[in-house]
Scaffold this active site. Sequence first.
Site, PDB file in Angstrom:
ATOM      1  N   SER A 142      32.283  35.129  46.918  1.00 35.38           N
ATOM      2  CA  SER A 142      33.473  35.546  46.179  1.00 35.38           C
ATOM      3  C   SER A 142      33.646  37.057  46.347  1.00 35.38           C
ATOM      4  O   SER A 142      32.660  37.785  46.527  1.00 35.38           O
ATOM      5  CB  SER A 142      33.310  35.221  44.690  1.00 35.38           C
ATOM      6  OG  SER A 142      34.303  35.864  43.914  1.00 35.38           O
ATOM      7  N   TYR A 156      28.011  35.624  36.723  1.00 31.84           N
ATOM      8  CA  TYR A 156      28.666  35.107  37.922  1.00 31.84           C
ATOM      9  C   TYR A 156      28.737  36.161  39.022  1.00 31.84           C
ATOM     10  O   TYR A 156      28.363  35.906  40.178  1.00 31.84           O
ATOM     11  CB  TYR A 156      30.067  34.619  37.576  1.00 31.84           C
ATOM     12  CG  TYR A 156      30.854  34.142  38.772  1.00 31.84           C
ATOM     13  CD1 TYR A 156      30.588  32.911  39.351  1.00 31.84           C
ATOM     14  CD2 TYR A 156      31.879  34.926  39.315  1.00 31.84           C
ATOM     15  CE1 TYR A 156      31.312  32.468  40.457  1.00 31.84           C
ATOM     16  CE2 TYR A 156      32.601  34.493  40.413  1.00 31.84           C
ATOM     17  CZ  TYR A 156      32.314  33.262  40.981  1.00 31.84           C
ATOM     18  OH  TYR A 156      33.044  32.843  42.081  1.00 31.84           O
TER      19      TYR A 156
END
Length: 258
Positions: A142, A156
């Site tokens: 990501s 995350y």
Amino acid sequence: MSEFESKVVLVTGASSGIGAATAKGFSKHGALLSLTGRNEERLAQVADECKKLGAKDVLEVVGDVSKQDDMEKIIKETADKFGEMHVLVNNAGCSEWTLIENFELDKFDRCFNVNVRAVLYLTKLALPYLEKSKGCVVNVSSIASNMYCLPLNIIYTTSKAACDHLTKAAAFELAKNGIRVNAVNPGTVETDILLKVGISKEQNDEIFNQQANLHPLNERNVEVEEVVDAILFLASDKATMITGSCLKVDGGRGLTGQ
């Protein structure tokens, strides 16, 4: 004939989102697919769609990549079925939202077990097969790995930073084996990952709407097919000399720092 024709591709987290779309993308090129996910019903639906799109054969393995036994089962059943492997797509992902003051170890463990531990262990288990085929690994990371720090997102984003470093370290180590390891780093893609952590449908839609204009190119979120195109490219012979790369598919969002 496509270069993926009859090549064995293992996709984790294939029952929804980017994983399901990736499976369908390889299907259109006649690949042999091993698909794994936790939701048996949705996995079966994706497998059926893949067969209709042109996959030569599809193996469904219901499993949780946060569990060692399941990871070993996934690789074993893939090897038993096909006898080889050419591409490993580590797509399965987990998101945990928390402030530091509310931090709990089990949230950290859940996220890192899927986003980091599973990526490393599955790569290790697939290594003998990828070495024989001179295959490749594509990890789904990501842009959150190195672009922004948002409240609630500490677990995350840190896990995705670890995934990026793991990708580079594995690429360096496995180059001698003829194995390429790369990652794709999408911007905001509208999947159901937030719904899985308890975000309501209304909140989910609001978040995605707010994110759209943070992508300077076209001021919209990234479409899942655009991420799949990048995965297919990195797995292809067109990327023969590309390894250790983290390819942003983010419409320029990484340039903004937001």
